[in-house]
Motif scaffolding. Sequence first.
Motif, PDB file in Angstrom:
ATOM      1  N   GLY A   1     113.176  62.769  57.769  1.00  0.00           N
ATOM      2  CA  GLY A   1     112.246  61.762  57.275  1.00  0.00           C
ATOM      3  C   GLY A   1     112.954  60.601  56.597  1.00  0.00           C
ATOM      4  N   SER A   2     112.143  59.708  56.033  1.00  0.00           N
ATOM      5  CA  SER A   2     112.665  58.494  55.413  1.00  0.00           C
ATOM      6  C   SER A   2     112.046  58.281  54.033  1.00  0.00           C
ATOM      7  CB  SER A   2     112.351  57.276  56.289  1.00  0.00           C
ATOM      8  OG  SER A   2     112.965  57.363  57.545  1.00  0.00           O
ATOM      9  N   LEU A   3     112.801  57.611  53.193  1.00  0.00           N
ATOM     10  CA  LEU A   3     112.323  57.162  51.894  1.00  0.00           C
ATOM     11  C   LEU A   3     112.948  55.811  51.602  1.00  0.00           C
ATOM     12  CD1 LEU A   3     112.587  60.312  49.576  1.00  0.00           C
ATOM     13  CD2 LEU A   3     110.472  59.195  50.306  1.00  0.00           C
ATOM     14  N   ARG A   4     112.270  55.021  50.775  1.00  0.00           N
ATOM     15  CA  ARG A   4     112.819  53.737  50.342  1.00  0.00           C
ATOM     16  C   ARG A   4     112.793  53.678  48.822  1.00  0.00           C
ATOM     17  NH1 ARG A   4     110.424  47.643  50.494  1.00  0.00           N
ATOM     18  NH2 ARG A   4     112.358  46.509  50.930  1.00  0.00           N
ATOM     19  N   LEU A   5     113.958  53.543  48.242  1.00  0.00           N
ATOM     20  CA  LEU A   5     114.078  53.426  46.802  1.00  0.00           C
ATOM     21  C   LEU A   5     114.119  51.951  46.406  1.00  0.00           C
ATOM     22  CD1 LEU A   5     116.800  56.132  46.033  1.00  0.00           C
ATOM     23  CD2 LEU A   5     114.330  56.418  46.290  1.00  0.00           C
ATOM     24  N   SER A   6     113.544  51.659  45.242  1.00  0.00           N
ATOM     25  CA  SER A   6     113.580  50.306  44.693  1.00  0.00           C
ATOM     26  C   SER A   6     114.082  50.358  43.259  1.00  0.00           C
ATOM     27  CB  SER A   6     112.183  49.671  44.709  1.00  0.00           C
ATOM     28  OG  SER A   6     111.678  49.578  46.014  1.00  0.00           O
ATOM     29  N   CYS A   7     114.729  49.307  42.827  1.00  0.00           N
ATOM     30  CA  CYS A   7     115.216  49.213  41.451  1.00  0.00           C
ATOM     31  C   CYS A   7     115.093  47.758  41.018  1.00  0.00           C
ATOM     32  CB  CYS A   7     116.652  49.691  41.354  1.00  0.00           C
ATOM     33  SG  CYS A   7     117.419  49.430  39.738  1.00  0.00           S
ATOM     34  N   ALA A   8     114.224  47.520  40.054  1.00  0.00           N
ATOM     35  CA  ALA A   8     113.987  46.165  39.567  1.00  0.00           C
ATOM     36  C   ALA A   8     114.636  45.971  38.206  1.00  0.00           C
ATOM     37  CB  ALA A   8     112.492  45.893  39.474  1.00  0.00           C
TER      38      ALA A   8
END
Length: 121
Positions: A16-23
Amino acid sequence: QVQLVESGGGLVQAGGSLRLSCAASGSIFSINAMGWYRQAPGKQRELVATLPGGGRTNYADSVKGRFTISRDNAKNTVYLQMNSLKPEDTAVYYCNVAGKLVTGKSSFISWGQGTQVTVSS
């Protein structure tokens, strides 16, 4: 003076896939390098991917061809798109940002709080 807020972790099946974000927010004058690291239970923190300002991306051999790091300079945000996930990718993922503060143009290095990624087999 600099806060990093991560999101996007979770539980996913192998493949599967995941998308991490960091602001990043706060008294930021400029951001140079942005990157992602991870730490699995009982192991040391290791580099996953880095994206220097104006430089080439750098990936750990274990994630090359599966993970992609990118950044939105207007939003001071770095992303990690993770595809073809494997159980061995299970870890706490931390973002890392380096740059200069507004005050005195002093340098800073900040870490996110970490987000758990769990890949089931």
